[in-house]
Design a protein around this motif. Structure first.
Motif, PDB file in Angstrom:
ATOM      1  N   ILE A  31      87.418 -44.773 -12.555  1.00  0.00           N
ATOM      2  CA  ILE A  31      88.181 -46.014 -12.544  1.00  0.00           C
ATOM      3  C   ILE A  31      89.624 -45.670 -12.196  1.00  0.00           C
ATOM      4  O   ILE A  31      90.214 -44.777 -12.795  1.00  0.00           O
ATOM      5  CB  ILE A  31      88.127 -46.712 -13.926  1.00  0.00           C
ATOM      6  N   THR A  32      90.185 -46.388 -11.244  1.00  0.00           N
ATOM      7  CA  THR A  32      91.564 -46.149 -10.826  1.00  0.00           C
ATOM      8  C   THR A  32      92.450 -47.305 -11.299  1.00  0.00           C
ATOM      9  O   THR A  32      91.951 -48.408 -11.556  1.00  0.00           O
ATOM     10  CB  THR A  32      91.663 -46.044  -9.294  1.00  0.00           C
ATOM     11  N   PRO A  33      93.757 -47.079 -11.384  1.00  0.00           N
ATOM     12  CA  PRO A  33      94.666 -48.183 -11.726  1.00  0.00           C
ATOM     13  C   PRO A  33      94.554 -49.342 -10.730  1.00  0.00           C
ATOM     14  O   PRO A  33      94.666 -50.507 -11.123  1.00  0.00           O
ATOM     15  CB  PRO A  33      96.049 -47.530 -11.660  1.00  0.00           C
ATOM     16  N   GLU A  34      94.297 -49.029  -9.475  1.00  0.00           N
ATOM     17  CA  GLU A  34      94.151 -50.075  -8.459  1.00  0.00           C
ATOM     18  C   GLU A  34      92.929 -50.944  -8.732  1.00  0.00           C
ATOM     19  O   GLU A  34      92.962 -52.163  -8.522  1.00  0.00           O
ATOM     20  CB  GLU A  34      94.057 -49.453  -7.054  1.00  0.00           C
ATOM     21  N   MET A  35      91.854 -50.321  -9.202  1.00  0.00           N
ATOM     22  CA  MET A  35      90.648 -51.082  -9.541  1.00  0.00           C
ATOM     23  C   MET A  35      90.920 -52.015 -10.717  1.00  0.00           C
ATOM     24  O   MET A  35      90.476 -53.166 -10.725  1.00  0.00           O
ATOM     25  CB  MET A  35      89.495 -50.128  -9.871  1.00  0.00           C
ATOM     26  N   LEU A  36      91.663 -51.520 -11.702  1.00  0.00           N
ATOM     27  CA  LEU A  36      92.013 -52.348 -12.857  1.00  0.00           C
ATOM     28  C   LEU A  36      92.893 -53.526 -12.430  1.00  0.00           C
ATOM     29  O   LEU A  36      92.673 -54.660 -12.866  1.00  0.00           O
ATOM     30  CB  LEU A  36      92.730 -51.518 -13.924  1.00  0.00           C
ATOM     31  N   GLU A  37      93.870 -53.268 -11.579  1.00  0.00           N
ATOM     32  CA  GLU A  37      94.755 -54.340 -11.101  1.00  0.00           C
ATOM     33  C   GLU A  37      93.984 -55.397 -10.326  1.00  0.00           C
ATOM     34  O   GLU A  37      94.230 -56.595 -10.479  1.00  0.00           O
ATOM     35  CB  GLU A  37      95.877 -53.771 -10.229  1.00  0.00           C
ATOM     36  N   ALA A  38      93.053 -54.959  -9.494  1.00  0.00           N
ATOM     37  CA  ALA A  38      92.258 -55.904  -8.704  1.00  0.00           C
ATOM     38  C   ALA A  38      91.405 -56.784  -9.612  1.00  0.00           C
ATOM     39  O   ALA A  38      91.309 -57.996  -9.401  1.00  0.00           O
ATOM     40  CB  ALA A  38      91.379 -55.150  -7.706  1.00  0.00           C
ATOM     41  N   LYS A  39      90.801 -56.184 -10.635  1.00  0.00           N
ATOM     42  CA  LYS A  39      89.964 -56.970 -11.553  1.00  0.00           C
ATOM     43  C   LYS A  39      90.832 -57.927 -12.373  1.00  0.00           C
ATOM     44  O   LYS A  39      90.467 -59.071 -12.602  1.00  0.00           O
ATOM     45  CB  LYS A  39      89.165 -56.034 -12.466  1.00  0.00           C
ATOM     46  N   LYS A  40      92.010 -57.446 -12.810  1.00  0.00           N
ATOM     47  CA  LYS A  40      92.914 -58.315 -13.566  1.00  0.00           C
ATOM     48  C   LYS A  40      93.366 -59.487 -12.702  1.00  0.00           C
ATOM     49  O   LYS A  40      93.428 -60.628 -13.177  1.00  0.00           O
ATOM     50  CB  LYS A  40      94.125 -57.536 -14.070  1.00  0.00           C
ATOM     51  N   ALA A  41      93.661 -59.239 -11.440  1.00  0.00           N
ATOM     52  CA  ALA A  41      94.065 -60.303 -10.521  1.00  0.00           C
ATOM     53  C   ALA A  41      92.950 -61.342 -10.383  1.00  0.00           C
ATOM     54  O   ALA A  41      93.220 -62.546 -10.312  1.00  0.00           O
ATOM     55  CB  ALA A  41      94.428 -59.721  -9.162  1.00  0.00           C
TER      56      ALA A  41
END
Length: 128
Positions: A31-41
């Motif tokens: 899991i990358t920070p970018e994946m977390l940001e995309a899911k949060k968005a």
């Protein structure tokens, strides 16, 4: 003897393929920070696309390394609840895995849900 040798080669080949596949699976589960940001968005877009119609609620969001949610998100009852719950559950699990991968630490403070929320000018807000 020839059959035994073929069998041994087949077993070794099978085991090496399984090892390679498990390594690939581990890489695919990072899991990358970018994946977390995309899911949060994705979650925030769903919430923000529905203005409140008088009724608001909240949902636990995020995963602290010590356990429990990082925060609570407010949302209108006009939101598709099943879809929101699914997206939030995906995000929470992703963040939990990210915390494990990165050996994350936190303050371990318990985040409490809001006491009173209301719809004010088309937005859900915490009322103190």
């Amino acid at each position: 003897m020839k059959n035994c040798l073929m069998f041994c080669l087949l077993v070794v080949s099978f085991l090496s393929v399984n090892c390679s596949n498990s390594d690939n699976n581990q890489l695919n589960n990072v899991i990358t920070p970018e994946m977390l940001e995309a899911k949060k968005a994705e979650v925030m877009t769903l919430i923000n696309n529905a203005s409140c119609n008088g009724t608001c609620n909240y949902i636990a969001f995020g995963s602290k390394p010590c356990g429990g949610p990082k925060e609570y998100l407010l949302f209108s009852s006009a939101v598709n609840l099943a879809q929101l719950e699914d997206l939030v559950a995906e995000y929470n699990e992703m963040e939990h895995q990210f915390n494990i991968q990165t050996n994350a630490i936190s303050d371990c403070a318990v985040v409490l849900p809001p006491n009173t929320i209301a719809c004010v000018d088309g937005s859900c807000m915490i009322i103190n």
